[in-house]
Design a protein around this motif. Structure first.
Motif, PDB file in Angstrom:
ATOM      1  N   GLY A 188       0.823  -1.202   0.000  1.00  0.00           N
ATOM      2  CA  GLY A 188       0.000   0.000   0.000  1.00  0.00           C
ATOM      3  C   GLY A 188       0.856   1.250   0.000  1.00  0.00           C
ATOM      4  N   ASP A 189       0.198   2.384  -0.175  1.00  0.00           N
ATOM      5  CA  ASP A 189       0.880   3.676  -0.143  1.00  0.00           C
ATOM      6  C   ASP A 189       1.121   4.091   1.300  1.00  0.00           C
ATOM      7  N   PRO A 190       2.306   4.654   1.585  1.00  0.00           N
ATOM      8  CA  PRO A 190       2.610   5.030   2.969  1.00  0.00           C
ATOM      9  C   PRO A 190       1.968   6.352   3.386  1.00  0.00           C
ATOM     10  N   LYS A 191       1.639   6.436   4.675  1.00  0.00           N
ATOM     11  CA  LYS A 191       1.318   7.732   5.267  1.00  0.00           C
ATOM     12  C   LYS A 191       2.610   8.544   5.236  1.00  0.00           C
ATOM     13  N   PRO A 192       2.520   9.871   5.204  1.00  0.00           N
ATOM     14  CA  PRO A 192       3.744  10.676   5.233  1.00  0.00           C
ATOM     15  C   PRO A 192       4.654  10.322   6.413  1.00  0.00           C
ATOM     16  N   SER A 193       4.063  10.028   7.555  1.00  0.00           N
ATOM     17  CA  SER A 193       4.848   9.707   8.752  1.00  0.00           C
ATOM     18  C   SER A 193       5.532   8.340   8.662  1.00  0.00           C
ATOM     19  N   ALA A 194       5.124   7.516   7.689  1.00  0.00           N
ATOM     20  CA  ALA A 194       5.693   6.168   7.550  1.00  0.00           C
ATOM     21  C   ALA A 194       6.557   6.036   6.295  1.00  0.00           C
ATOM     22  N   ALA A 195       6.830   7.156   5.639  1.00  0.00           N
ATOM     23  CA  ALA A 195       7.601   7.111   4.389  1.00  0.00           C
ATOM     24  C   ALA A 195       8.951   6.423   4.559  1.00  0.00           C
ATOM     25  N   LYS A 196       9.532   6.514   5.745  1.00  0.00           N
ATOM     26  CA  LYS A 196      10.841   5.899   5.981  1.00  0.00           C
ATOM     27  C   LYS A 196      10.774   4.371   5.906  1.00  0.00           C
ATOM     28  N   HIS A 197       9.571   3.802   5.998  1.00  0.00           N
ATOM     29  CA  HIS A 197       9.400   2.347   5.937  1.00  0.00           C
ATOM     30  C   HIS A 197       9.114   1.852   4.513  1.00  0.00           C
ATOM     31  N   ALA A 198       9.015   2.768   3.565  1.00  0.00           N
ATOM     32  CA  ALA A 198       8.676   2.401   2.184  1.00  0.00           C
ATOM     33  C   ALA A 198       9.831   1.645   1.528  1.00  0.00           C
ATOM     34  N   ASN A 199       9.471   0.808   0.557  1.00  0.00           N
ATOM     35  CA  ASN A 199      10.483   0.064  -0.196  1.00  0.00           C
ATOM     36  C   ASN A 199      11.072   0.935  -1.307  1.00  0.00           C
ATOM     37  N   GLU A 200      11.865   0.323  -2.182  1.00  0.00           N
ATOM     38  CA  GLU A 200      12.575   1.076  -3.220  1.00  0.00           C
ATOM     39  C   GLU A 200      11.653   1.732  -4.244  1.00  0.00           C
ATOM     40  N   VAL A 201      10.400   1.294  -4.336  1.00  0.00           N
ATOM     41  CA  VAL A 201       9.456   1.933  -5.255  1.00  0.00           C
ATOM     42  C   VAL A 201       8.444   2.806  -4.519  1.00  0.00           C
ATOM     43  N   GLY A 202       8.697   3.071  -3.229  1.00  0.00           N
ATOM     44  CA  GLY A 202       7.883   4.001  -2.470  1.00  0.00           C
ATOM     45  C   GLY A 202       6.623   3.415  -1.847  1.00  0.00           C
ATOM     46  N   LEU A 203       6.539   2.078  -1.765  1.00  0.00           N
ATOM     47  CA  LEU A 203       5.363   1.427  -1.200  1.00  0.00           C
ATOM     48  C   LEU A 203       5.708   0.716   0.106  1.00  0.00           C
ATOM     49  N   ILE A 204       4.696   0.447   0.894  1.00  0.00           N
ATOM     50  CA  ILE A 204       4.858  -0.342   2.117  1.00  0.00           C
ATOM     51  C   ILE A 204       4.570  -1.803   1.778  1.00  0.00           C
ATOM     52  N   ASP A 205       5.552  -2.673   1.987  1.00  0.00           N
ATOM     53  CA  ASP A 205       5.339  -4.119   1.854  1.00  0.00           C
ATOM     54  C   ASP A 205       4.655  -4.610   3.123  1.00  0.00           C
ATOM     55  N   LEU A 206       3.523  -5.258   2.967  1.00  0.00           N
ATOM     56  CA  LEU A 206       2.814  -5.791   4.128  1.00  0.00           C
ATOM     57  C   LEU A 206       3.175  -7.251   4.400  1.00  0.00           C
ATOM     58  N   LYS A 237       0.254 -14.083   6.074  1.00  0.00           N
ATOM     59  CA  LYS A 237       1.619 -13.549   6.124  1.00  0.00           C
ATOM     60  C   LYS A 237       1.656 -12.023   6.241  1.00  0.00           C
ATOM     61  N   VAL A 238       0.486 -11.390   6.248  1.00  0.00           N
ATOM     62  CA  VAL A 238       0.439  -9.927   6.381  1.00  0.00           C
ATOM     63  C   VAL A 238       0.896  -9.536   7.785  1.00  0.00           C
ATOM     64  N   ASP A 239       1.808  -8.587   7.849  1.00  0.00           N
ATOM     65  CA  ASP A 239       2.281  -8.042   9.126  1.00  0.00           C
ATOM     66  C   ASP A 239       1.280  -6.953   9.548  1.00  0.00           C
ATOM     67  N   ALA A 240       0.382  -7.301  10.455  1.00  0.00           N
ATOM     68  CA  ALA A 240      -0.711  -6.406  10.852  1.00  0.00           C
ATOM     69  C   ALA A 240      -0.212  -5.059  11.371  1.00  0.00           C
ATOM     70  N   LYS A 241       0.970  -5.020  11.984  1.00  0.00           N
ATOM     71  CA  LYS A 241       1.507  -3.749  12.494  1.00  0.00           C
ATOM     72  C   LYS A 241       1.751  -2.761  11.355  1.00  0.00           C
ATOM     73  N   ARG A 242       2.073  -3.263  10.181  1.00  0.00           N
ATOM     74  CA  ARG A 242       2.370  -2.388   9.041  1.00  0.00           C
ATOM     75  C   ARG A 242       1.122  -1.742   8.449  1.00  0.00           C
ATOM     76  N   LEU A 243      -0.051  -2.275   8.757  1.00  0.00           N
ATOM     77  CA  LEU A 243      -1.288  -1.679   8.257  1.00  0.00           C
ATOM     78  C   LEU A 243      -1.427  -0.237   8.726  1.00  0.00           C
ATOM     79  N   ASP A 244      -0.916   0.068   9.907  1.00  0.00           N
ATOM     80  CA  ASP A 244      -0.968   1.437  10.436  1.00  0.00           C
ATOM     81  C   ASP A 244      -0.104   2.400   9.638  1.00  0.00           C
ATOM     82  N   TRP A 245       0.802   1.885   8.839  1.00  0.00           N
ATOM     83  CA  TRP A 245       1.682   2.732   8.032  1.00  0.00           C
ATOM     84  C   TRP A 245       1.038   3.152   6.710  1.00  0.00           C
ATOM     85  N   LEU A 246      -0.130   2.579   6.382  1.00  0.00           N
ATOM     86  CA  LEU A 246      -0.757   2.846   5.088  1.00  0.00           C
ATOM     87  C   LEU A 246      -1.612   4.105   5.103  1.00  0.00           C
TER      88      LEU A 246
END
Length: 137
Positions: free
Chosen positions: A32-50, A72-81
């Motif tokens: 998914g697309d990151p919240k601005p506050s979670a941009a540091k967790h984005a992958n090389e193409v700017g997305l959050i891998d769940l 296999k979804v990391d539920a904690k990462r859902l908050d980063w979307l």
């Protein structure tokens, strides 16, 4: 976060997989697309891998039903979307009889909500058949 996929095969693909005693693997990854506050967790193409690794479901070489559980979804990462999650699904031969993929298949890439409910049918043919694959989402 689960959903169902139904894999169908062209006559040539079904015959080849049967002759080679080959299976089919359905791969799913969530993102998914990151919240601005979670941009540091984005992958090389700017997305959050769940999913740290794709969920893989093996089905018989005859095709049929695959249940993607979403386990296999990391539920904690859902908050980063910044919005709802997306899913990408691809299908390939299981590479039991050959080191290369034999199949060209429809695929899914889009909102998870679009594939939940009724099973999504993904059609496959042999790569050599030059099947016109379609995005299903």
């Amino acid at each position: 976060m689960g959903f169902d996929v139904n894999v169908t095969l062209s006559k040539k693909a079904a015959a080849k997989l049967a002759a080679e005693k080959e299976g089919i693997v359905v791969f799913a990854s969530y993102y998914g697309d990151p919240k601005p506050s979670a941009a540091k967790h984005a992958n090389e193409v700017g997305l959050i891998d769940l999913t740290p690794h794709d969920e893989e479901v093996e089905i018989p070489g005859t095709g049929g039903h695959a249940r993607i559980s979403g386990a296999k979804v990391d539920a904690k990462r859902l908050d980063w979307l910044a919005g709802p999650p997306d899913v990408n699904v691809n299908v390939a031969s299981a590479r039991k009889s050959s080191s290369v993929n034999l199949l060209g298949c429809d695929f899914i890439d889009g909102p998870l909500s679009n594939v939940q409910g009724a099973p999504v049918t993904l059609h496959c043919g042999l790569i050599e058949e030059h099947v016109d694959t379609k995005l299903k989402s």
